[in-house]
Design an enzyme around this catalytic site. Sequence first.
Site, PDB file in Angstrom:
ATOM      1  N   GLY A 180       0.860  -1.198   0.000  1.00  0.00           N
ATOM      2  CA  GLY A 180       0.000   0.000   0.000  1.00  0.00           C
ATOM      3  C   GLY A 180       0.883   1.231   0.000  1.00  0.00           C
ATOM      4  O   GLY A 180       0.554   2.240   0.622  1.00  0.00           O
TER       5      GLY A 180
ATOM      6  N   LYS B  43       2.128   7.747   2.212  1.00  0.00           N
ATOM      7  CA  LYS B  43       2.667   9.021   1.720  1.00  0.00           C
ATOM      8  C   LYS B  43       2.869   9.994   2.874  1.00  0.00           C
ATOM      9  O   LYS B  43       3.852  10.720   2.916  1.00  0.00           O
ATOM     10  CB  LYS B  43       1.694   9.637   0.703  1.00  0.00           C
TER      11      LYS B  43
ATOM     12  N   HIS C 149      -7.061   3.583  20.788  1.00  0.00           N
ATOM     13  CA  HIS C 149      -6.102   4.567  21.303  1.00  0.00           C
ATOM     14  C   HIS C 149      -6.309   4.872  22.798  1.00  0.00           C
ATOM     15  O   HIS C 149      -5.374   4.770  23.596  1.00  0.00           O
ATOM     16  CB  HIS C 149      -6.224   5.890  20.536  1.00  0.00           C
TER      17      HIS C 149
ATOM     18  N   ARG D 239      -4.692  13.370  31.867  1.00  0.00           N
ATOM     19  CA  ARG D 239      -4.526  14.244  33.037  1.00  0.00           C
ATOM     20  C   ARG D 239      -4.863  13.462  34.296  1.00  0.00           C
ATOM     21  O   ARG D 239      -5.964  12.913  34.423  1.00  0.00           O
ATOM     22  CB  ARG D 239      -5.471  15.433  32.889  1.00  0.00           C
TER      23      ARG D 239
ATOM     24  N   TRP E 283     -32.064 -10.284  51.595  1.00  0.00           N
ATOM     25  CA  TRP E 283     -32.439 -11.649  51.238  1.00  0.00           C
ATOM     26  C   TRP E 283     -32.728 -11.724  49.748  1.00  0.00           C
ATOM     27  O   TRP E 283     -33.019 -10.702  49.117  1.00  0.00           O
ATOM     28  CB  TRP E 283     -33.697 -12.072  52.007  1.00  0.00           C
TER      29      TRP E 283
HETATM   30  C1  BG6 Z   1      -7.112   7.556  13.753  1.00  0.00           C
HETATM   31  C2  BG6 Z   1      -8.597   7.670  13.588  1.00  0.00           C
HETATM   32  O1  BG6 Z   1      -6.802   6.293  14.261  1.00  0.00           O
HETATM   33  O2  BG6 Z   1      -6.649   8.546  14.624  1.00  0.00           O
HETATM   34  C3  BG6 Z   1      -8.971   9.051  13.106  1.00  0.00           C
HETATM   35  O3  BG6 Z   1      -9.059   6.708  12.644  1.00  0.00           O
HETATM   36  C4  BG6 Z   1      -8.347  10.116  13.967  1.00  0.00           C
HETATM   37  O4  BG6 Z   1     -10.368   9.216  13.058  1.00  0.00           O
HETATM   38  C5  BG6 Z   1      -6.861   9.851  14.131  1.00  0.00           C
HETATM   39  O5  BG6 Z   1      -8.556  11.366  13.348  1.00  0.00           O
HETATM   40  C6  BG6 Z   1      -6.236  10.835  15.099  1.00  0.00           C
HETATM   41  O6  BG6 Z   1      -4.858  10.655  15.100  1.00  0.00           O
HETATM   42  P1  BG6 Z   1      -3.887  11.865  15.428  1.00  0.00           P
HETATM   43  O7  BG6 Z   1      -2.528  11.247  15.337  1.00  0.00           O
HETATM   44  O8  BG6 Z   1      -4.125  12.909  14.392  1.00  0.00           O
HETATM   45  O9  BG6 Z   1      -4.237  12.337  16.784  1.00  0.00           O
END
Ligand code: BG6
Length: 789
Positions: free
Chosen positions: A29, A36, A264, A367, A615
């Site tokens: 890819g 890219k 994340h 935080r 109970w």
């Molecule tokens: C990606 C999500 O994993 O993380 C996106 O699919 C999101 O929707 C992006 O915008 C955010 O990543 P970063 O590195 O720009 O905070």
Amino acid sequence: MLTVAVCMAFLACLQAQELQGHVSIILLGATGDLAKKYLWQGLFQLYLDEVGKGYSFSFHGAALTSTKQGQELIAKVLESLSCPEDMEPGRCAELKGQFQRLSQYRHLKTNEDYMALSKDIEAQLQHEGLREAGRIFYFSVPPFAYADIARSINSSCRPGPGAWLRVVLEKPFGHDYVSAQQLATELGSFFQEEEMYRVDHYLGKQAVAQILPFRDQNRKALDGLWNRHHVERVEIIMKETVDAEGRTSFYEEYGVIRDVLQNHLTEVLTLVAMELPYNISSSKAVLQHKLQAFQALRGLQKGSAVLGQYQAYSRQVRREQQKPDSFYSLTPTFAGILVHVDNLRWEGVPFILMSGKALDERVGYIRILFRNQAYCAQNEKRWVVDQSQCLPRQIIFYIGHGELGSPAVLVSRNLFRPSLPSKSWKEVEGRPGLHLFGRPISDYYAYSPVREQDAYSVLISHIFHGRKDSFITTENLLASWVFWTPLLDSLAHEVPRLYPGGAENGYLLDFEFSGAQLRFCQQQLEQLVPGPGSAPMPSNFQVLTAKYRESPLISAWPEELISKLADDIEATAVRAVRRFGEFHLALSGGSSPVPLLEQLATGHFGFPWAQTHLWLVDERCVPLWDPESNFQGLQAHLLRYIRVPYYNIHPMPVHLHQRLCAEEDQGAQMYASEISALVTNSSFDLVLLGMGTDGHTASLFPQSPAGLDGTQPVVLTRSPYKPHQRMSLSLPLINRARKVAVLVMGRVKREITMLVSRAGHEPKKWPISGVLPSSGQLVWYMDYEAFLG
Ligand code: BG6
């Protein structure tokens, strides 16, 4: 002299190369957006970091594009690569030239193409007299293409003996637990676990990657602080200003929870919550501790989430996916989630996860806000930042963007001076006027990276060095889906709150929590859907009182009904304790009482729990720890929050002699004896019942005669629903109670409510109709949907 030195260096390099070997990196890819934008730059950075350290490299950019077009595209990308700012331009040009020569485009589609690639690599190794160290395949392709590529690599493009294979995979890794498991099984049939590197690019963000090292290097200071006694709350936040335009076909399928929170933010959560391994450079230990953190996460309920959707979203979906004008999407683009970690370290500490598109700013941070346990006797004017214990105390891992504009680690000066690796982190220079999290930046010890690095460059380096702890293992992935899937299922039809986007969102998305519940701070009025006919509209009244089967009936919207019932139970409890010194409450299982239990647990601080005996009205014949067990429901929604002496808790003995509800074990008789020993006249102060759609109550079913009459106070019965075997209080025992409350909720109960309203005393047909306390009171609590339909 110089010639000798150069020759020696060259020889040393050659020797080193022989020692370390050759690495082929195949980027699948290679002409796509991710490649890219980040991956080629990451590979170049790897080359810059590793050149001259003993490895030789070749880079193969692969795609389905024709060779000519692919070559042109790759040439353009390679031309745009940049060196770190501090690199001397001549050196940069030299290394960039080398990298360009080592990188080629390949059309890679069929199995034969993979065979040819393998042959070419082998030929090159032979020609240059190199030993193969390994091959990295980076899958920057959509997941539907994974299986075919994986099959071809496995069958035709594995490196020779002694060399490693690493395949790098990009999310999405499934859509829910089942699909993630299917994908994992499929990939597992081609690759070993140690060969797979599933990327979560947040683990490569510098501030995130610093969480464990920070905890490790500051163990001494943090040991006493990193726990429920000191941490007030943890916020894990990723706000975006962009919306989903241009990628709604992906977004419609995933939504914000699957796109960002499941991966994340959950990864970050585990880094904060996990127990710190003794040796954080052991990937195995880190991954194991992470998994333990997953296991401690408390299951999420519908009420643990608030959802939003920016107003333009449905329109964008209609336009991009040619949907009709009548189409409205329910996909959330904003979510706030309240997570609890049920272990001794974190019990009671709210972890708030939040992410959204079209918000007012782009920023990401973790935080950790500490409780303020001090009282400061001095006048505020005399407080000195690093000495006053009354100023806010927080640690922030600032992922990036926002006011600060770069990654950072911030520690309030009144906490401690942190230690960070001085080679890679430096103190942030003064930025007068800059405020973060309510305090001037000068209130913090603030550090930022010496050299800012993109997450993908960090991760590519970790892949090369085999640092598996920066990646998602199969176990880790599935554990995360186990956690998120039930919530996603329960929210599937939830209508998200619409928000305008950007600064106009105002306070609309602010949310607050109480107990385990999360809700928007600004309440929107519920819209009543007008029903056909002239049925009474409940909007005219708040709580309706009437008669049902000649007993008092209380009807209201669910929330008010539950509040009313909880208030009534508390009042009954207070009265009983005042008169008799104790209160005996028998509770049913099932889903209707759940909000009631939670309301009692989190909103009734005057409840005399210490004098209350709990109970069970009925129980399923499963072990008490089984999620199906009624006792487990009581534990999850009530007991965990309150303080009842343990000898006041009376689960039904369904599990004796390591078997379930065997007649010979006499569990029913034991429970009856316990009741008769502790409850005066075996007369409960309050029994809470429900009513099933077939007219059953407790575990007394129309098909099963046991317990409808006779002298046995507690009986074993059979339910038409699984698990079939049950233990239940009998009708005669229930009818001895001073008060019986029957809670009936939801539209599904409408029909039985009507049928039972007309029925006489027919317990064999409708066991609920046999509920008639001999000298006590019966009160029906029905929500409008059950009562009015
Ligand atoms: C990606 C999500 O994993 O993380 C996106 O699919 C999101 O929707 C992006 O915008 C955010 O990543 P970063 O590195 O720009 O905070």
